[in-house]
Design a protein around this motif. Structure first.
Motif: not given
Length: 572
Positions: A142-165
């Motif tokens: 569960i910890k592994f999946w949480f970290i994986s999903i968190f990193l994925l969310m982080l990357l997607l958020s950063i990508g969205f921020i750069f794209w929107f900016t």
């Protein structure tokens, strides 16, 4: 796609990812809770049953109460067998318990049943350990999946921020540059935005605005030129010399009359004023040797125009205003007007000469009258009675008063004509004071006024015109005597300060209101409350004399207490 829908799409995607993470987290936490609950309910109860059975067969021989408790506990354990081999071990315990019931006094059966119960206990302990390790493994997953999903969310958020900016910032910069160009009146704006969102619409509106502003400026340029030409014609036809200077000290306009009087060429329009001042004496006099000096608003210049001596009154009008409605009020320039006052100056000169001539002509008969009155007083052969002597003294006072007035008028005409000469020499202050006190002694004695002189032990000499300084001192002391009550006191003090000698004359008169302390040094001014004889010229002449010697004169006063007059002269 509009910016609104882009924002909704990006934020909706992030919201879906948050919901997905929440569902996974709820599922895994529920699974862990079920495993934990199974460990507690099954294996923990089996361990509890084993402990109770061990306590029942711990005593030898077993009694009826323990038999009953053992049977109940064993029955519960039979229904709680959840692990492999646990049912067989419980069955063995049951068989051995039956032997104990048949042979209660056989010790070997007790040891064998305890071993069988321990076997059940061991099976459940191993099961608990196994399930604990399994739960840890699941927690790590569960910890592994949480970290994986968190990193994925982080990357997607950063990508969205750069794209929107990038989506927002780039058109903003282009629009900002375009607006700055328009603000600087550069309407040739190029906005290559092939977009269908709000930025595309805004870019189209800005281009439309720039084109309309360009049309407006072109349509008003001719009108502006016409108005500028009208202003130039008005200035050109202004009867007096006129010059306009902008806020940066550049000459904007100058009519032909100004160019003629100032002896300048047409090419100076648009030139910096500071470049012309060193080469033109008239400009240097107008601006007082300093461009930034605007303290002199009106002054008179003597200028030779067309080989004739002419007089011009200089008027410097400072212009303040706003270039736009949003600006603060600031200095916008200056208008210089030279008004020809030659005719008035000649009339004034004729008036001054006339007054001087009349004053001089009147002085001679008045002096003769004084001499005649003195001879009448001294005539031993024809003695005058008391009434006649009173009349003679009155006539003497009137004649003396007339002589004083005529003397002041003559001094004033000298000042107005500019013929007064100041000769600065080294003089002793006590000598000047001694001369002045001797001149006013009779006037002070008549009113029984005591003059108290306070002099330091050592006084330096001063550079002054002795005659004019004595005249000022006599005038100030005479005024103090005139306005002081009978039997009062006048103080005279001298003080050295900052390479100057300060003279101080203090009386005990009625005093002067503060609003008149500056006006009393003006020509012909008399304080309204003071009903005393005089021309109003004495203090004006005193100021001219002192300032001509490089000194200063001023006054302080308090109503009902008295007045103090000061003047300062430089130490030699």
């Amino acid at each position: 796609m509009s910016i609104k829908y882009k924002l909704l799409l990006g934020l909706g995607f992030l919201l879906c990812m948050i919901l997905l993470v929440g569902i996974i987290a709820i599922y895994d936490v529920s699974k862990m809770m079920r495993n934990t609950q199974r460990i507690i309910q099954d294996n923990y109860e089996s361990l509890n049953y084993c402990n109770q059975m061990l306590q029942s067969v711990n005593d030898y021989p077993i009694d009826s109460v323990q038999v009953s408790l053992f049977q109940q506990t064993l029955e519960k354990e039979k229904h709680n067998c959840t692990e492999p081999g646990e049912a067989q071990a419980v069955k063995t315990v049951d068989s051995l318990f039956q032997f104990i019931l048949a042979h209660p006094n056989q010790p070997s059966f007790y040891s064998q049943i305890r071993l069988a119960i321990n076997r059940v206990y061991e099976i459940n302990q191993l099961a608990i350990s196994r399930k604990y390790h399994f739960a840890q493994q699941e927690a790590r997953q569960i910890k592994f999946w949480f970290i994986s999903i968190f990193l994925l969310m982080l990357l997607l958020s950063i990508g969205f921020i750069f794209w929107f900016t990038h989506t927002i910032n780039k058109p903003f910069i282009q629009l900002q540059q375009a607006i700055r160009k328009i603000a600087n009146k550069d309407y040739n704006v190029n906005l290559s935005m092939h977009r269908k969102d709000e930025f595309g619409k805004l870019a189209f509106d800005i281009l439309y605005m720039a084109s309309r502003l360009k049309e407006y400026e072109n349509s008003n340029l001719a009108q502006i030129k016409t108005e500028k030409k009208r202003i130039e014609v008005l200035i050109q036809n202004f009867p007096d010399p006129l010059m306009v200077i902008d806020e940066n000290q550049y000459i904007v306009f100058a009519n032909d009359e100004a160019l003629r009087v100032l002896n300048l060429e047409k090419s100076i329009i648009g030139s910096k004023l500071e470049k012309l001042i060193p080469e033109n004496d008239i400009l240097r006099d107008i601006f007082n040797h300093n461009i930034s000096s605007c303290s002199v608003e009106n002054s008179v210049l003597n200028i030779c125009v067309d080989q004739k001596e002419s007089y011009f009154e200089v008027k410097r009008i400072k212009v303040k205003g706003k270039f736009t409605e949003d600006d603060d009020e600031s200095h916008m320039g200056e208008i210089i007007i030279l008004k020809d006052i030659t005719a008035y100056k000649k009339l004034d000169l004729a008036k001054t000469n006339f007054i001087a001539t009349i004053s001089h002509q009147l002085k001679t008969p008045v002096t003769s009258m004084l001499l005649s009155l003195k001879l009448m007083q001294e005539d031993r052969e024809h003695l005058l009675n008391e009434d006649q002597m009173t009349l003679v003294r009155g006539m003497q006072d009137d004649c003396q008063s007339m002589l004083n007035i005529l003397a002041e008028i003559l001094k004033f005409t000298q000042l107005e004509s500019g013929k007064i000469d100041v000769t600065l020499q080294r003089h002793s202050p006590p000598e000047i004071l001694k001369y002045a006190l001797h001149a006013v002694k009779l006037q002070a004695d008549q009113k029984h006024i005591d003059i108290d002189v306070q002099l330091p032990d050592q006084l330096p000499d001063i550079m002054c015109d002795g005659e004019k300084t004595a005249w000022v001192l006599i005038n100030l002391i005479s005024n103090a005597i005139r306005y002081s009550r009978e039997g009062s006191r006048i103080e005279i003090a001298l003080q050295e300060k900052n390479q100057e000698l300060i003279w101080k004359i203090t009386d005990q008169g009625p005093g002067i209101a503060k609003q008149y302390l500056e006006k009393i040094f003006q020509h012909y001014f008399r304080v309204p409350q003071l009903q005393q004889e005089g021309t109003g010229l004495g203090l004006a002449i005193s100021r001219e004399f002192i300032e001509a010697q490089g000194g200063k004169i001023w006054a302080e006063s308090e109503l009902g207490v008295g007045s103090t007059f000061y003047f300062s002269l430089k130490i030699a």
